[in-house]
Design an enzyme around this catalytic site. Structure first.
Site, mmCIF file in Angstrom:
data_model
loop_
_atom_site.group_PDB
_atom_site.id
_atom_site.type_symbol
_atom_site.label_atom_id
_atom_site.label_comp_id
_atom_site.label_asym_id
_atom_site.label_seq_id
_atom_site.Cartn_x
_atom_site.Cartn_y
_atom_site.Cartn_z
ATOM 1 N N ASP A 229 0.820 -1.206 0.000
ATOM 2 C CA ASP A 229 0.000 0.000 0.000
ATOM 3 C C ASP A 229 0.860 1.264 0.000
ATOM 4 O O ASP A 229 1.865 1.341 0.706
ATOM 5 C CB ASP A 229 -0.838 -0.037 1.298
ATOM 6 N N GLU B 122 1.355 -0.476 -5.205
ATOM 7 C CA GLU B 122 0.314 0.529 -5.339
ATOM 8 C C GLU B 122 0.971 1.903 -5.384
ATOM 9 O O GLU B 122 1.302 2.480 -4.358
ATOM 10 C CB GLU B 122 -0.683 0.493 -4.175
HETATM 11 C C1 NOJ Z 1 -4.495 3.240 -0.495
HETATM 12 C C2 NOJ Z 1 -5.672 2.362 -0.210
HETATM 13 O O1 NOJ Z 1 -6.136 1.822 -1.421
HETATM 14 C C3 NOJ Z 1 -6.717 3.217 0.455
HETATM 15 O O2 NOJ Z 1 -7.912 2.522 0.608
HETATM 16 C C4 NOJ Z 1 -6.178 3.713 1.766
HETATM 17 O O3 NOJ Z 1 -7.106 4.613 2.331
HETATM 18 C C5 NOJ Z 1 -4.835 4.421 1.592
HETATM 19 N N1 NOJ Z 1 -3.944 3.718 0.735
HETATM 20 C C6 NOJ Z 1 -4.150 4.594 2.926
HETATM 21 O O4 NOJ Z 1 -3.699 3.359 3.399
#
Ligand code: NOJ
Length: 531
Positions: free
Chosen positions: A201, A243
């Site tokens: 993430d 991500e």
């Molecule tokens: C990206 C995630 O997809 C999202 O849902 C989240 O709020 C943020 N990162 C923070 O972790």
């Protein structure tokens, strides 16, 4: 293909554990619930599922605010349930990756509780503290609708702490070697349990430096390479999925020389698929794919139409964003931050032909596709719910009370109206040969039978019609000609002479001689294999 490269040609499926299937009637989806649904996932043709965060959490950000990296929140089950799920999934030839949230913890994590208790705490330096909120001023705020700043004042110790997301998610300090070590330990714990990898993430934001926008910094890449080297050495065949909501040229470094991430989401192509469908022209898709650099042989893109967040419009121009909002977010409450908080089917007006066409694009682009749970049946959203919760409602299994999701009171309201479980559910689609589910299932099956899709190449053809995206995919000796008609009218294309030959039409199951011209019906698509 090297078996350790399984992800290069895999179909992924994203699950909100809380929303998928409740096995014990407490109203929350859980790990055992997913285990019960593995046959379903296998029927669809899924190779790997990504389960969203299952860690204990105060749930200020649906579990992306972690209070303990080493256990499973009781609502989802236990570590044993996870082991059971992994075992059963592997028996179904399905792998499982989970979220690894490196950048931040919850403010209820014991490290942060200690860090904010005293400036001299040994944990103080686990987070990013400052006397002023004027540092790193070139850094954008991501949760624009809720957070005024990336700094929050801590009354007790008289300093500000840094957070790229909600104030309840303080950023860890990756300049601290102890933090770096802690997060390798976290990875080790879950890998030892048998998890097949991580969707990592928010990785662009690990390190902060004055005078930069604090994204994609060299020191961030250096740490991620360490993480990869650690996995490569101890857990070959397990993957890291990146991500990074960034432009293709900025995501490219996350693949390194094949020594950083195995996979990276392709964020910019996603809104351009919706642009193309609305404009009836493919040029925006072509431009971004041409702008996409090639990646090392052992890497792969991950493509998607929707996920659990708002449909992000960070990777478009300001003008394009306004246009997208106008087209796809006619009601103000549909907007969120720099995006649109709606699901796939309502975005495409529940128009079957458009929904199939979007999937045809998804499954024929370079990269491994990921399907967001429920989008394979075209379920709806609930705009009455807060923030992104509207696209995280219970999976619609059947038309019994609570959509067959739970025997208890569901944690969330369900979808109402046209796309509610009474009208859209798995049970009514799974056996209907003409159902949307079966169209998606068929595309997945065909995609998996054809090696042309697993390469990373794509050659755009000019077929003389801006409404029809025509491209060639070629890999391992197979050549595929793909045509997607984005227009609501019948459109004719001219196939260049070099490509005129006999093809197998995969959906019709028949050979066709392609001469100069082909006419495609509105929103129709063809997948043709060169004979
Ligand atoms: C990206 C995630 O997809 C999202 O849902 C989240 O709020 C943020 N990162 C923070 O972790």
């Amino acid at each position: 293909m090297n078996n350790n490269h399984w992800y290069k040609n895999a179909v992924f499926y994203q699950i909100s554990v809380r929303a998928y299937k409740d096995s014990n009637g407490d109203g929350h989806g859980d790990l055992r619930g997913i285990t019960e649904k593995l046959d379903y996932l296998q029927t669809l043709g899924v190779d790997c599922i990504w389960i969203m965060p299952i860690y204990p959490s105060p749930l200020k950000d649906d579990g992306y605010d972690i209070a303990d990296y080493y256990s499973v929140d009781k609502a989802f089950g236990s570590l044993d349930d996870l082991k059971g799920l992994i075992r059963a999934a592997h028996e179904h030839d399905i792998r499982i990756v989970m979220d690894l949230v490196l950048n931040h913890t919850s403010d209820e994590h014991p490290w942060f509780v200690a860090s904010r208790s005293d400036r001299n705490s040994p944990y103080r330096d686990y987070y990013v503290w400052s006397d002023t909120n004027q540092k790193y001023k070139d850094t954008r705020v991501i949760f624009l609708d809720t957070e005024p700043s990336n700094w929050t004042w801590d009354e007790k110790t008289g300093q500000y702490y840094w957070h790229r997301f909600y104030a309840s998610q303080p950023d860890l300090n990756f300049d601290n070697p102890k933090v770096q070590e802690e997060m390798l330990n976290v990875a080790r714990f879950w890998l030892d349990l048998g998890i097949d990898g991580f969707r990592a993430d928010a990785v662009p934001y690990l390190i902060e430096r004055e005078g930069t926008n604090c994204e994609n910094l060299p020191e961030t890449h250096a740490y991620l390479k360490k993480l990869r080297a650690f996995m490569e050495e101890n857990y070959p065949g397990r993957i890291l999925l990146c991500e990074a909501n960034q432009w293709p040229e900025d995501v490219r470094p996350y693949f390194g020389d094949g020594d950083e991430f195995h996979m990276g989401f392709h964020f910019p192509i996603m809104p351009r698929i919706y642009m193309a469908l609305k404009k009836g022209r493919y040029e925006d898709m072509e431009k971004i794919m041409r702008r996409t650099p090639s990646i090392p042989e052992n890497c792969q893109w991950c493509t998607f139409l929707r996920n659990h967040d708002e449909l992000t419009l960070e990777m478009v121009t300001e003008e394009e964003r306004q246009w997208m909002w106008k087209q796809y977010a006619p009601e103000p409450r549909m907007k969120l931050n720099l995006g649109i908080r709606r699901r796939f089917a309502p975005l495409l007006d529940n128009n079957r032909r458009k929904m199939e066409l979007a999937n045809s694009i998804l499954f024929t682009l370079p990269g491994s596709p990921i399907v967001y749970y429920g989008d394979e049946i075209g379920m709806g959203d609930n705009l009455d719910l807060f923030d992104r919760n509207g696209v995280r409602t219970p999976m619609q299994w059947d038309d019994s009370p609570n959509a067959g999701f739970s025997k208890g009171k569901p944690f969330s309201e369900l979808v109402k109206g046209e796309l509610s479980y009474q009208n859209v559910n798995v049970a009514s689609q799974i056996n209907g040969p003409g159902s949307f589910f079966n169209s998606v299932k068929r595309m997945i099956a065909l995609r998996k039978q054809h090696p042309a899709f697993s390469g990373s190449n794509m050659e755009w053809l000019d077929a003389g019609n801006p409404a029809v995206a025509v491209y060639i995919r070629e890999h391992e000796g197979e050549t595929m000609l793909i045509l997607n008609n984005l227009s609501d009218a019948a459109e004719t294309v001219h196939i260049p002479a070099e490509q005129q030959t006999t093809y197998l039409d995969l959906f019709a199951g028949q050979n066709v001689a392609i001469n100069d011209k082909i006419t495609l019906q509105p929103y129709s698509y063809l997948w043709l294999v060169k004979k």
